[in-house]
Design an enzyme around this catalytic site. Structure first.
Site, PDB file in Angstrom:
ATOM      1  N   HIS A 308       0.845  -1.192   0.000  1.00 27.49           N
ATOM      2  CA  HIS A 308       0.000   0.000   0.000  1.00 27.49           C
ATOM      3  C   HIS A 308       0.874   1.232   0.000  1.00 27.49           C
ATOM      4  CE1 HIS A 308      -3.175   2.792   1.120  1.00 27.49           C
ATOM      5  NE2 HIS A 308      -4.000   1.870   0.689  1.00 27.49           N
ATOM      6  N   ASP A 366      -7.913  -5.610   0.216  1.00 26.15           N
ATOM      7  CA  ASP A 366      -8.397  -6.477  -0.855  1.00 26.15           C
ATOM      8  C   ASP A 366      -7.990  -7.929  -0.688  1.00 26.15           C
ATOM      9  OD1 ASP A 366      -9.678  -4.465  -2.308  1.00 26.15           O
ATOM     10  OD2 ASP A 366      -7.772  -3.774  -3.114  1.00 26.15           O
TER      11      ASP A 366
HETATM   12  N1  CMC Z   1       4.222  -7.579  -4.653  1.00 25.67           N
HETATM   13  C1  CMC Z   1       5.569  -7.538  -4.809  1.00 25.67           C
HETATM   14  N2  CMC Z   1       6.313  -6.424  -4.698  1.00 25.67           N
HETATM   15  C2  CMC Z   1       5.659  -5.276  -4.414  1.00 25.67           C
HETATM   16  C3  CMC Z   1       4.270  -5.238  -4.226  1.00 25.67           C
HETATM   17  C4  CMC Z   1       3.548  -6.450  -4.349  1.00 25.67           C
HETATM   18  N3  CMC Z   1       2.219  -6.469  -4.182  1.00 25.67           N
HETATM   19  N4  CMC Z   1       3.881  -3.964  -3.953  1.00 25.67           N
HETATM   20  C5  CMC Z   1       5.007  -3.232  -3.975  1.00 25.67           C
HETATM   21  N5  CMC Z   1       6.074  -4.021  -4.245  1.00 25.67           N
HETATM   22  C6  CMC Z   1       7.489  -3.599  -4.312  1.00 25.67           C
HETATM   23  C7  CMC Z   1       7.773  -2.874  -5.617  1.00 25.67           C
HETATM   24  O1  CMC Z   1       8.238  -3.752  -6.610  1.00 25.67           O
HETATM   25  C8  CMC Z   1       8.820  -1.862  -5.183  1.00 25.67           C
HETATM   26  O2  CMC Z   1      10.064  -2.534  -5.120  1.00 25.67           O
HETATM   27  P1  CMC Z   1      11.437  -1.722  -5.455  1.00 25.67           P
HETATM   28  O3  CMC Z   1      11.523  -0.624  -4.439  1.00 25.67           O
HETATM   29  O4  CMC Z   1      12.490  -2.750  -5.331  1.00 25.67           O
HETATM   30  O5  CMC Z   1      11.265  -1.193  -6.864  1.00 25.67           O
HETATM   31  C9  CMC Z   1       8.419  -1.490  -3.758  1.00 25.67           C
HETATM   32  O6  CMC Z   1       7.684  -2.629  -3.273  1.00 25.67           O
HETATM   33  C10 CMC Z   1       7.551  -0.255  -3.663  1.00 25.67           C
HETATM   34  O7  CMC Z   1       6.469  -0.401  -4.569  1.00 25.67           O
HETATM   35  P2  CMC Z   1       5.804   0.804  -5.347  1.00 25.67           P
HETATM   36  O8  CMC Z   1       5.058   0.272  -6.531  1.00 25.67           O
HETATM   37  O9  CMC Z   1       6.823   1.871  -5.592  1.00 25.67           O
HETATM   38  O10 CMC Z   1       4.798   1.322  -4.243  1.00 25.67           O
HETATM   39  P3  CMC Z   1       3.512   2.191  -4.479  1.00 25.67           P
HETATM   40  O11 CMC Z   1       3.252   2.877  -3.203  1.00 25.67           O
HETATM   41  O12 CMC Z   1       3.670   3.050  -5.707  1.00 25.67           O
HETATM   42  O13 CMC Z   1       2.379   1.095  -4.823  1.00 25.67           O
HETATM   43  C11 CMC Z   1       0.568  -0.385  -4.645  1.00 25.67           C
HETATM   44  C12 CMC Z   1       1.371   0.727  -3.956  1.00 25.67           C
HETATM   45  C13 CMC Z   1      -0.672  -0.688  -3.801  1.00 25.67           C
HETATM   46  C14 CMC Z   1       0.097   0.088  -6.029  1.00 25.67           C
HETATM   47  C15 CMC Z   1       1.472  -1.649  -4.775  1.00 25.67           C
HETATM   48  O14 CMC Z   1       1.839  -2.105  -3.491  1.00 25.67           O
HETATM   49  C16 CMC Z   1       0.770  -2.768  -5.559  1.00 25.67           C
HETATM   50  O15 CMC Z   1       0.828  -2.782  -6.792  1.00 25.67           O
HETATM   51  N6  CMC Z   1       0.094  -3.746  -4.839  1.00 25.67           N
HETATM   52  C17 CMC Z   1      -0.659  -4.783  -5.508  1.00 25.67           C
HETATM   53  C18 CMC Z   1      -2.025  -4.234  -5.928  1.00 25.67           C
HETATM   54  C19 CMC Z   1      -2.958  -4.051  -4.753  1.00 25.67           C
HETATM   55  O16 CMC Z   1      -3.115  -4.911  -3.907  1.00 25.67           O
HETATM   56  N7  CMC Z   1      -3.651  -2.887  -4.724  1.00 25.67           N
HETATM   57  C20 CMC Z   1      -4.663  -2.572  -3.706  1.00 25.67           C
HETATM   58  C21 CMC Z   1      -4.254  -1.431  -2.831  1.00 25.67           C
HETATM   59  S1  CMC Z   1      -5.332  -1.249  -1.385  1.00 25.67           S
HETATM   60  C22 CMC Z   1      -6.921  -0.887  -2.015  1.00 25.67           C
HETATM   61  C23 CMC Z   1      -6.992   0.283  -2.925  1.00 25.67           C
HETATM   62  O17 CMC Z   1      -6.257   1.256  -2.802  1.00 25.67           O
HETATM   63  O18 CMC Z   1      -7.859   0.279  -3.792  1.00 25.67           O
END
Ligand code: CMC
Length: 431
Positions: A308, A366
């Site tokens: 998140h 989720d």
């Molecule tokens: N699985 C594996 N690695 C992950 C994941 C994951 N679910 N989420 C983040 N990472 C890693 C990512 O690869 C990155 O690694 P590095 O720093 O080595 O490049 C690091 O963690 C930070 O990730 P980010 O994408 O820069 O973080 P963000 O804050 O931009 O993204 C997120 C947040 C929710 C989009 C992301 O965690 C994600 O894609 N999660 C899976 C989708 C999900 O479950 N979404 C629902 C969110 S809660 C409900 C809602 O908001 O609607």
């Protein structure tokens, strides 16, 4: 307020600029850069708004490090346990918990707006039967501005109030009808003598040929799912609603924009993607393979329902959702559900893995919601529409707050331009 007391100093080319630091009631201080461009001639750069507060708000507070979520100061776990969705709607919309008379009045206003204009049926019938219910919702909610002209003038406070009540009331009918249309069953009209969650379940699962009794356990679980998703401060879809409405667009168009944004798999679409992932994993012995893929930089796969932007700890909604999944499955007599077993084992293995620990990736809202929704009989395509039904109150409360804010301006971000500089047009025969 002590807002003007603190200042931040910024030095550019030997010149120092003082920027006011605003103190919130909770959370980190905020540097006010509104005059930065006019005084220093520079922009700030923050793609994804990771360090930027886009507005002032009094609705929802999240402490991402502690894993806390509060609506108007009340913690989400207390609201999930002691309150119910329509009371939380009132709290978000008007700022305080209602008295019994206020709640009764509010519930009656919502209940009396649940029907859709009869003509809207033809709008539904124009979609292909295999349309995703989110596609139908984007279209139908946007089309509400063509059906409810008397609540589209955003400068009129009364019209804003009517639009808010209409959206809260009609969204379950729209989502349920999108579902009914996709399975080729007749639309079921809303009933005013049952509660909000039961009404939604009935509109989804009743058929005209049979009596339908709503299971109170499922109704309570549905209401809790609505409550847990009600608002989440300035997330992507809420920011979309705020940005769309900053131009003065009507509320139905703005909420349709929010639904479109919510659909993406990084946001509300994650609940569908998560259940599909758990099904694909299938059995606990395949979990290490999927964890390895999630950690592999060359593989775009991510563990859906994990991570998140704001929470660097357990999502407090996931805790309640996990408990709810256990309760619902036990009460339905399906506690040996294989998807739940895979989810629990995946959570255990991921939390024990240094990759997820170092990046502070925890289960989010989720992760367990899809398991409950599937047990209730919903297909995965309905998971995100249910999120949209729940989040409507958050979008509306934030929209209402924004319109009443005297500081409201059209949203117009700047950019870091890295394209070509001025050059002369080249005639086509010379290229
Ligand atoms: N699985 C594996 N690695 C992950 C994941 C994951 N679910 N989420 C983040 N990472 C890693 C990512 O690869 C990155 O690694 P590095 O720093 O080595 O490049 C690091 O963690 C930070 O990730 P980010 O994408 O820069 O973080 P963000 O804050 O931009 O993204 C997120 C947040 C929710 C989009 C992301 O965690 C994600 O894609 N999660 C899976 C989708 C999900 O479950 N979404 C629902 C969110 S809660 C409900 C809602 O908001 O609607």
């Amino acid at each position: 307020m002590s807002d003007e007391k603190k200042v931040a100093k910024l030095e550019i080319d030997g010149k120092t600029y003082e920027l006011p630091v605003l103190s919130p009631t909770a959370g980190p201080d905020v540097i006010d850069i509104r005059k930065l461009y006019s005084t220093a001639g520079v922009f700030t750069y923050d793609p994804g708004f990771t360090s930027t507060a886009s507005c002032e708000s009094t609705i929802t507070f999240i402490d991402g490090d502690k894993g806390e979520l509060q609506h108007r100061g009340y913690p989400i776990d207390q609201l999930a346990e002691k309150s119910h969705f329509l009371e939380v709607c009132y709290l978000l919309l008007y700022g305080e918990l209602p008295t019994p008379a206020q709640l009764e009045d509010f519930e009656s206003r919502v209940t009396n707006h649940t029907m859709l204009h009869e003509q809207m049926q033809y709008f539904f019938r124009g979609f292909r039967r295999d349309a995703h219910p989110m596609a139908i919702m984007v279209g139908v909610v946007g089309a509400m501005s063509a059906f409810y002209h008397d609540s589209t003038d955003v400068r009129d406070e009364w019209q804003r109030e009517v639009a808010s009540i209409r959206l809260i009331a009609k969204m379950p009918t729209i989502a349920a009808w999108a579902y009914k249309y996709s399975v080729g069953q007749p639309f079921i009209y809303p009933r005013n003598d049952i509660d909000y969650a039961s009404n939604f379940l009935r509109m989804c699962f009743a058929v005209p040929t049979d009596d339908y009794q709503v299971n109170p356990i499922l109704s309570r679980a549905m209401d809790r799912i609505f409550t847990l998703h009600a608002d989440h401060e300035q997330n992507a879809s809420t920011s979309t609603v705020r940005l769309a409405s900053s131009s003065g667009a009507n509320p139905f168009a703005c909420i349709a924009a929010g639904i479109a944004c919510l659909w993406g798999p990084a946001h509300g679409g994650a609940n569908q993607a998560c259940l599909e992932m758990l099904r694909e994993i299938g059995t606990p012995d395949r979990i290490p393979e999927f964890i390895a893929r999630a950690k592999d930089k060359d593989d775009p796969f991510r563990l859906m329902g994990f991570g998140h932007r704001v929470y660097r700890n357990f999502d407090p909604r996931a805790k309640v959702m996990k408990q709810s999944a256990d309760e619902v499955l036990e009460l339905l007599g399906i506690e040996d559900n294989p998807t739940l077993q895979v989810a629990k084992e995946l959570e255990r293995q991921a939390l024990a893995d240094p990759y997820f620990a170092e990046k502070k990736l925890f289960p989010n809202v989720d992760f367990y919601s899809g398991i409950i929704l599937e047990a209730m009989g919903f297909p995965t395509s309905m998971f995100t529409p249910i999120f949209a039904v729940s989040r409507t109150i958050g979008w509306i409360s934030q929209w209402k707050e924004m319109i009443a804010d005297p500081q409201m301006k059209i949203g117009r971000p700047r950019q870091l331009y890295r394209g070509a500089t001025l050059r002369d047009y080249v005639d086509i025969d010379k290229r």
